[in-house]
Scaffold this motif. Structure first.
Motif, mmCIF file in Angstrom:
data_model
loop_
_atom_site.group_PDB
_atom_site.id
_atom_site.type_symbol
_atom_site.label_atom_id
_atom_site.label_comp_id
_atom_site.label_asym_id
_atom_site.label_seq_id
_atom_site.Cartn_x
_atom_site.Cartn_y
_atom_site.Cartn_z
ATOM 1 N N GLY A 157 0.815 -1.232 0.025
ATOM 2 C CA GLY A 157 -0.056 0.131 -0.136
ATOM 3 C C GLY A 157 0.710 1.247 -0.082
ATOM 4 O O GLY A 157 0.529 2.191 -0.577
ATOM 5 N N GLU A 158 1.884 1.381 0.565
ATOM 6 C CA GLU A 158 2.875 2.632 0.895
ATOM 7 C C GLU A 158 3.320 2.808 -0.565
ATOM 8 O O GLU A 158 3.770 4.039 -0.761
ATOM 9 N N TYR A 159 3.403 2.056 -1.417
ATOM 10 C CA TYR A 159 3.896 2.249 -2.840
ATOM 11 C C TYR A 159 2.598 2.741 -3.782
ATOM 12 O O TYR A 159 2.834 2.797 -4.929
ATOM 13 N N GLY A 160 1.496 2.736 -3.309
ATOM 14 C CA GLY A 160 0.240 3.047 -4.364
ATOM 15 C C GLY A 160 0.042 1.858 -4.861
ATOM 16 O O GLY A 160 -0.772 1.843 -6.008
ATOM 17 N N ILE A 161 0.071 0.820 -4.599
ATOM 18 C CA ILE A 161 -0.254 -0.671 -5.178
ATOM 19 C C ILE A 161 -1.310 -1.231 -4.587
ATOM 20 O O ILE A 161 -1.344 -1.669 -3.377
ATOM 21 N N ARG A 162 -2.772 -1.158 -5.207
ATOM 22 C CA ARG A 162 -3.706 -1.819 -4.895
ATOM 23 C C ARG A 162 -3.669 -3.439 -4.892
ATOM 24 O O ARG A 162 -3.213 -3.711 -6.163
ATOM 25 N N VAL A 163 -3.952 -4.152 -4.176
ATOM 26 C CA VAL A 163 -4.049 -5.486 -4.225
ATOM 27 C C VAL A 163 -5.585 -6.414 -3.882
ATOM 28 O O VAL A 163 -6.008 -6.065 -2.805
ATOM 29 N N ASN A 164 -6.051 -6.881 -4.881
ATOM 30 C CA ASN A 164 -7.355 -7.313 -4.642
ATOM 31 C C ASN A 164 -7.493 -8.876 -5.328
ATOM 32 O O ASN A 164 -6.662 -9.093 -6.090
ATOM 33 N N ALA A 165 -8.557 -9.553 -5.106
ATOM 34 C CA ALA A 165 -8.778 -10.958 -5.430
ATOM 35 C C ALA A 165 -10.196 -11.003 -5.997
ATOM 36 O O ALA A 165 -11.150 -10.200 -5.552
ATOM 37 N N VAL A 166 -10.442 -12.121 -6.887
ATOM 38 C CA VAL A 166 -11.715 -12.263 -7.327
ATOM 39 C C VAL A 166 -11.753 -13.833 -7.200
ATOM 40 O O VAL A 166 -10.847 -14.509 -7.564
ATOM 41 N N ALA A 167 -12.957 -13.948 -6.606
ATOM 42 C CA ALA A 167 -13.231 -15.829 -6.335
ATOM 43 C C ALA A 167 -14.322 -16.263 -7.104
ATOM 44 O O ALA A 167 -15.629 -15.858 -6.448
ATOM 45 N N PRO A 168 -14.246 -16.830 -8.179
ATOM 46 C CA PRO A 168 -15.301 -17.204 -9.150
ATOM 47 C C PRO A 168 -15.804 -18.488 -8.449
ATOM 48 O O PRO A 168 -15.174 -19.187 -7.642
ATOM 49 N N GLY A 169 -17.083 -18.406 -8.585
ATOM 50 C CA GLY A 169 -17.920 -19.760 -8.513
ATOM 51 C C GLY A 169 -17.886 -20.898 -9.621
ATOM 52 O O GLY A 169 -16.851 -20.725 -10.229
ATOM 53 N N LEU A 170 -18.896 -21.437 -9.970
ATOM 54 C CA LEU A 170 -19.011 -22.398 -10.983
ATOM 55 C C LEU A 170 -18.930 -21.713 -12.329
ATOM 56 O O LEU A 170 -19.969 -20.666 -12.711
ATOM 57 N N ILE A 171 -18.062 -21.655 -13.197
ATOM 58 C CA ILE A 171 -17.749 -20.898 -14.442
ATOM 59 C C ILE A 171 -17.391 -21.940 -15.322
ATOM 60 O O ILE A 171 -16.402 -22.666 -15.582
ATOM 61 N N LEU A 172 -18.377 -22.268 -16.188
ATOM 62 C CA LEU A 172 -18.493 -23.231 -17.362
ATOM 63 C C LEU A 172 -17.866 -22.802 -18.544
ATOM 64 O O LEU A 172 -17.935 -21.612 -18.763
ATOM 65 N N GLY A 173 -17.442 -23.613 -19.360
ATOM 66 C CA GLY A 173 -16.807 -23.380 -20.431
ATOM 67 C C GLY A 173 -15.348 -23.058 -20.537
ATOM 68 O O GLY A 173 -14.801 -22.697 -21.464
ATOM 69 N N THR A 174 -14.679 -23.301 -19.588
ATOM 70 C CA THR A 174 -13.267 -23.074 -19.109
ATOM 71 C C THR A 174 -12.776 -24.728 -19.137
ATOM 72 O O THR A 174 -13.346 -25.372 -18.844
ATOM 73 N N ARG A 175 -11.366 -24.607 -19.605
ATOM 74 C CA ARG A 175 -10.449 -25.744 -19.368
ATOM 75 C C ARG A 175 -10.764 -26.555 -18.094
ATOM 76 O O ARG A 175 -10.995 -27.799 -17.949
ATOM 77 N N GLY A 221 -9.346 4.715 -6.715
ATOM 78 C CA GLY A 221 -10.175 4.328 -5.438
ATOM 79 C C GLY A 221 -9.448 3.876 -4.061
ATOM 80 O O GLY A 221 -8.373 3.963 -3.841
ATOM 81 N N PHE A 222 -10.289 3.216 -3.356
ATOM 82 C CA PHE A 222 -9.931 2.879 -1.997
ATOM 83 C C PHE A 222 -10.162 1.388 -1.767
ATOM 84 O O PHE A 222 -10.248 0.827 -0.551
ATOM 85 N N ILE A 223 -10.322 0.601 -2.957
ATOM 86 C CA ILE A 223 -10.514 -0.791 -2.599
ATOM 87 C C ILE A 223 -9.021 -1.445 -2.751
ATOM 88 O O ILE A 223 -8.485 -1.529 -3.588
ATOM 89 N N SER A 224 -8.817 -2.233 -1.760
ATOM 90 C CA SER A 224 -7.557 -2.904 -1.623
ATOM 91 C C SER A 224 -7.680 -3.770 -0.416
ATOM 92 O O SER A 224 -8.230 -3.545 0.698
ATOM 93 N N GLY A 225 -6.835 -5.156 -0.706
ATOM 94 C CA GLY A 225 -7.413 -6.100 0.256
ATOM 95 C C GLY A 225 -8.525 -6.718 0.425
ATOM 96 O O GLY A 225 -8.901 -7.694 1.164
ATOM 97 N N ALA A 226 -9.411 -6.567 -0.638
ATOM 98 C CA ALA A 226 -10.656 -7.262 -0.719
ATOM 99 C C ALA A 226 -10.746 -8.414 -1.725
ATOM 100 O O ALA A 226 -9.945 -8.659 -2.748
ATOM 101 N N THR A 227 -11.690 -8.987 -1.574
ATOM 102 C CA THR A 227 -12.120 -10.266 -2.375
ATOM 103 C C THR A 227 -13.444 -10.198 -2.789
ATOM 104 O O THR A 227 -14.519 -9.857 -2.043
#
Length: 254
Positions: A178-196, A238-244
């Protein structure tokens, strides 16, 4: 998403599925993109053609991201092409195989950890100097999974463990960078069909049973996840960081 115009993106595993559609969405939002691939260049070639048709820039390169030196070289090639990195999307991951507790051996255990966690460490470490130098701050988006929240289906013990670790990695990295102005977030998908992933490891019957428990009444698509990744990447002031962000049709609610 106008804030993304001209931003420089490095995305891993973008040959198909979530990675492909995320790269496509970022290109269509005005980004220049370097596409990492491991198992085929057909998708990246299409993405380069799309970028060029829009007057933008895209290129691609192969690397085994479990190898630190190959990862470093891929990042260096990306930076040479892009001129820097503003956005990093850590998309690579996989279940490898469904194995129950009594079937797990040390080679399988290590492989799943390497594919889902070591790759993310190598890429993020290699990209960090360039993310720190981004003019308006930078954004990292990590791909987790509903399995990291819920424990996943039977046979996904090791995979679910690593995706739970990605959630913690994201929170810890947000605090550290955060001190470097880098935001880090995650996305947690559920069932996503059509992928390998699901084409190889989920039966039609299992998918149908899972859909029955989804409040929205359908499986997700790669485009659903791509839009979320693009949103997280775009929030430069924005102010979103550390979120999923959980994208699962309402299965997991917190």
């Amino acid at each position: 998403m106008g804030k993304l115009t001209g931003k420089k993106v490095f995305i891993t595993g973008a040959e198909q599925g979530i990675g492909y559609y995320s790269a496509k969405n970022l290109i269509e939002s005005g980004c220049d993109v370097y596409i990492h691939y491991f198992s085929g260049s057909e998708g990246p070639e299409k993405l380069v053609a799309l970028a060029e048709s829009l007057g933008q820039r895209a290129s691609f390169g192969y690397a085994n991201l479990t190898d630190k030196d190959e990862t470093q070289k891929c990042i260096e090639n990306a930076v040479e092409f892009l001129g820097g990195i503003d956005i990093l999307v850590n998309n690579v991951g996989g279940i490898i195989a469904r194995k129950w507790l009594g079937e797990i051996d040390s080679d399988y255990w290590k492989t799943v950890i390497d594919v889902n966690m070591t790759t993310m460490m190598h890429v993020t470490q290699s990209a960090l100097p360039f993310l720190k130098n981004a003019n308006e701050g930078a954004s990292i988006v990590n791909l987790a999974s509903l399995a990291g929240r819920s424990g996943g289906h039977s046979g996904s013990l090791t995979y679910s463990m690593t995706k739970g670790a990605v959630l913690t990695w994201t929170r810890s990295l947000a605090a550290e960078l955060g001190e470097y102005g880098i935001r880090v977030n995650a996305v947690a998908p559920g069932l996503i069909l059509g992928t390998r992933f699901h084409n190889q490891h989920t039966t039609k019957e299992s998918a149908e049973d899972t859909v029955k428990g989804i409040p929205l009444g359908r499986a997700g698509t790669s485009e659903d996840i791509a839009r979320t990744i693009t949103f997280l990447a775009s929030e430069y002031d924005g102010f979103i960081s550390g979120a999923t962000i959980d994208v699962n049709g309402g299965v997991y609610r917190m």
